[in-house]
Design a protein around this motif. Structure first.
Motif, PDB file in Angstrom:
ATOM      1  N   GLY A   1     -24.035  -1.708  12.298  1.00 32.88           N
ATOM      2  CA  GLY A   1     -24.724  -0.894  13.289  1.00 32.88           C
ATOM      3  C   GLY A   1     -23.959  -0.630  14.574  1.00 32.88           C
ATOM      4  N   ARG A   2     -22.648  -0.728  14.523  1.00 37.74           N
ATOM      5  CA  ARG A   2     -21.804  -0.453  15.700  1.00 37.74           C
ATOM      6  C   ARG A   2     -20.652   0.448  15.278  1.00 37.74           C
ATOM      7  N   PRO A   3     -20.073   1.180  16.235  1.00 37.92           N
ATOM      8  CA  PRO A   3     -18.931   2.043  15.905  1.00 37.92           C
ATOM      9  C   PRO A   3     -17.712   1.245  15.435  1.00 37.92           C
ATOM     10  N   PHE A   4     -17.038   1.765  14.434  1.00 40.55           N
ATOM     11  CA  PHE A   4     -15.769   1.230  13.948  1.00 40.55           C
ATOM     12  C   PHE A   4     -14.668   2.132  14.508  1.00 40.55           C
ATOM     13  N   ASN A   5     -13.671   1.537  15.129  1.00 37.32           N
ATOM     14  CA  ASN A   5     -12.542   2.262  15.702  1.00 37.32           C
ATOM     15  C   ASN A   5     -11.333   2.084  14.789  1.00 37.32           C
ATOM     16  N   ILE A   6     -10.933   3.163  14.134  1.00 38.33           N
ATOM     17  CA  ILE A   6      -9.854   3.093  13.142  1.00 38.33           C
ATOM     18  C   ILE A   6      -8.500   3.019  13.831  1.00 38.33           C
ATOM     19  N   HIS A   7      -7.695   2.040  13.434  1.00 36.41           N
ATOM     20  CA  HIS A   7      -6.324   1.916  13.928  1.00 36.41           C
ATOM     21  C   HIS A   7      -5.357   2.540  12.930  1.00 36.41           C
ATOM     22  N   CYS A   8      -5.544   2.220  11.669  1.00 36.03           N
ATOM     23  CA  CYS A   8      -4.608   2.668  10.636  1.00 36.03           C
ATOM     24  C   CYS A   8      -5.314   2.684   9.298  1.00 36.03           C
ATOM     25  N   TRP A   9      -5.067   3.754   8.536  1.00 41.97           N
ATOM     26  CA  TRP A   9      -5.689   3.864   7.210  1.00 41.97           C
ATOM     27  C   TRP A   9      -4.574   4.145   6.218  1.00 41.97           C
ATOM     28  N   VAL A  10      -4.268   5.394   5.968  1.00 40.35           N
ATOM     29  CA  VAL A  10      -3.197   5.728   5.023  1.00 40.35           C
ATOM     30  C   VAL A  10      -1.848   5.507   5.702  1.00 40.35           C
ATOM     31  N   ARG A  11      -0.967   4.797   4.996  1.00 38.18           N
ATOM     32  CA  ARG A  11       0.432   4.643   5.413  1.00 38.18           C
ATOM     33  C   ARG A  11       1.287   4.864   4.177  1.00 38.18           C
ATOM     34  N   GLN A  12       1.725   6.098   3.995  1.00 30.68           N
ATOM     35  CA  GLN A  12       2.620   6.351   2.876  1.00 30.68           C
ATOM     36  C   GLN A  12       3.905   5.533   3.083  1.00 30.68           C
ATOM     37  N   ILE A  13       4.740   5.461   2.088  1.00 30.79           N
ATOM     38  CA  ILE A  13       5.907   4.569   2.118  1.00 30.79           C
ATOM     39  C   ILE A  13       6.762   4.758   3.370  1.00 30.79           C
ATOM     40  N   PRO A  14       7.138   5.987   3.771  1.00 34.09           N
ATOM     41  CA  PRO A  14       7.947   6.109   4.993  1.00 34.09           C
ATOM     42  C   PRO A  14       7.239   5.543   6.226  1.00 34.09           C
ATOM     43  N   HIS A  15       5.961   5.790   6.335  1.00 34.43           N
ATOM     44  CA  HIS A  15       5.178   5.274   7.466  1.00 34.43           C
ATOM     45  C   HIS A  15       5.085   3.756   7.387  1.00 34.43           C
ATOM     46  N   ASN A  16       4.856   3.222   6.210  1.00 35.36           N
ATOM     47  CA  ASN A  16       4.757   1.778   6.032  1.00 35.36           C
ATOM     48  C   ASN A  16       6.051   1.091   6.491  1.00 35.36           C
ATOM     49  N   LYS A  17       7.186   1.688   6.164  1.00 35.38           N
ATOM     50  CA  LYS A  17       8.477   1.141   6.607  1.00 35.38           C
ATOM     51  C   LYS A  17       8.629   1.258   8.120  1.00 35.38           C
ATOM     52  N   ARG A  18       8.226   2.402   8.695  1.00 35.40           N
ATOM     53  CA  ARG A  18       8.293   2.584  10.150  1.00 35.40           C
ATOM     54  C   ARG A  18       7.457   1.540  10.872  1.00 35.40           C
ATOM     55  N   ALA A  19       6.325   1.195  10.270  1.00 37.37           N
ATOM     56  CA  ALA A  19       5.417   0.217  10.875  1.00 37.37           C
ATOM     57  C   ALA A  19       5.967  -1.207  10.766  1.00 37.37           C
ATOM     58  N   GLY A  20       7.076  -1.370  10.057  1.00 40.33           N
ATOM     59  CA  GLY A  20       7.690  -2.685   9.926  1.00 40.33           C
ATOM     60  C   GLY A  20       7.123  -3.530   8.801  1.00 40.33           C
ATOM     61  N   SER A  21       6.299  -2.934   7.964  1.00 39.60           N
ATOM     62  CA  SER A  21       5.708  -3.684   6.863  1.00 39.60           C
ATOM     63  C   SER A  21       6.739  -3.914   5.761  1.00 39.60           C
ATOM     64  N   THR A  22       6.711  -5.101   5.205  1.00 41.63           N
ATOM     65  CA  THR A  22       7.554  -5.415   4.055  1.00 41.63           C
ATOM     66  C   THR A  22       6.718  -5.490   2.781  1.00 41.63           C
ATOM     67  N   ALA A  23       5.441  -5.161   2.891  1.00 42.02           N
ATOM     68  CA  ALA A  23       4.524  -5.225   1.744  1.00 42.02           C
ATOM     69  C   ALA A  23       4.718  -3.991   0.870  1.00 42.02           C
ATOM     70  N   ARG A  24       5.494  -4.134  -0.173  1.00 44.17           N
ATOM     71  CA  ARG A  24       5.776  -3.013  -1.073  1.00 44.17           C
ATOM     72  C   ARG A  24       4.542  -2.559  -1.842  1.00 44.17           C
ATOM     73  N   ARG A  25       3.553  -3.416  -1.928  1.00 47.42           N
ATOM     74  CA  ARG A  25       2.318  -3.075  -2.637  1.00 47.42           C
ATOM     75  C   ARG A  25       1.126  -3.017  -1.681  1.00 47.42           C
ATOM     76  N   SER A  26       1.391  -2.691  -0.436  1.00 49.05           N
ATOM     77  CA  SER A  26       0.310  -2.600   0.546  1.00 49.05           C
ATOM     78  C   SER A  26      -0.728  -1.586   0.094  1.00 49.05           C
ATOM     79  N   PRO A  27      -2.005  -1.953   0.142  1.00 48.11           N
ATOM     80  CA  PRO A  27      -3.033  -0.977  -0.216  1.00 48.11           C
ATOM     81  C   PRO A  27      -3.141   0.171   0.794  1.00 48.11           C
ATOM     82  N   HIS A  28      -2.500   0.044   1.954  1.00 49.55           N
ATOM     83  CA  HIS A  28      -2.439   1.184   2.884  1.00 49.55           C
ATOM     84  C   HIS A  28      -1.655   2.336   2.255  1.00 49.55           C
ATOM     85  N   ILE A  29      -0.648   2.022   1.445  1.00 50.49           N
ATOM     86  CA  ILE A  29       0.215   3.047   0.865  1.00 50.49           C
ATOM     87  C   ILE A  29      -0.591   4.042   0.033  1.00 50.49           C
ATOM     88  N   ASN A  30      -1.587   3.546  -0.652  1.00 53.74           N
ATOM     89  CA  ASN A  30      -2.362   4.462  -1.498  1.00 53.74           C
ATOM     90  C   ASN A  30      -3.779   4.712  -0.986  1.00 53.74           C
TER      91      ASN A  30
END
Length: 156
Positions: A71-100
């Protein structure tokens, strides 16, 4: 005017115009917009396949169920992070669910991340909740290539 857009409609629009041009009033659910899901993507990240739009839709349904109960607002920080974005974000998670498009990082107005995780857990939704985030909450709906995930809290 009904601004709910299907994954296919948004995909076809993005195919012609790119994700940066998604209109700000196109809704996935009552409280979440398509533009929020792709807000951090850049033109150089390429064009997401239809599957990502479908995954965003499924993730949004889980997010909407949680928001309706909390019952409160959700403030989105990050949702989809395709592979180039995931790398830019510094993630090393090759199977991050953000990617898809199957993961969202957010905070809830008026709640700490710990309070939000506690409330999400009590809802018993089919989501995974990352335990060790300090300033936001990560949830995901799992990945098709990870068969042994369990709903509830997980440690990254």
């Amino acid at each position: 005017m009904n601004n709910y857009m299907s994954p296919l409609d948004v995909y076809e629009y993005c195919y012609d115009h790119g994700v940066a041009k998604i209109p700000g009033n196109w809704m996935i659910t009552a409280n979440f917009k398509w533009k929020e899901a792709f807000a951090n993507e850049q033109a150089t990240d390429g064009y997401p396949p239809l599957e990502i739009f479908e995954n965003v839709f499924e993730t949004a349904k889980a997010l909407q169920a949680a928001r309706a109960k909390i019952g409160r607002p959700f403030n989105i920080h990050c949702w989809v992070r395709q592979i180039p974005h995931n790398k830019r974000a510094g993630s090393t998670a090759r199977r991050s669910p953000h990617i898809n498009g199957r993961a969202v990082d957010f905070d809830v107005t008026g709640l700490t991340p710990a309070q939000t995780r506690q409330k999400l857990l009590a809802l018993k939704l089919p989501i995974r909740i990352e335990a060790n985030t300090k300033t936001w909450v990560h949830i995901d709906i799992g990945n098709s290539y990870t068969k042994d995930y369990k709903w509830g809290i997980f440690y990254a």
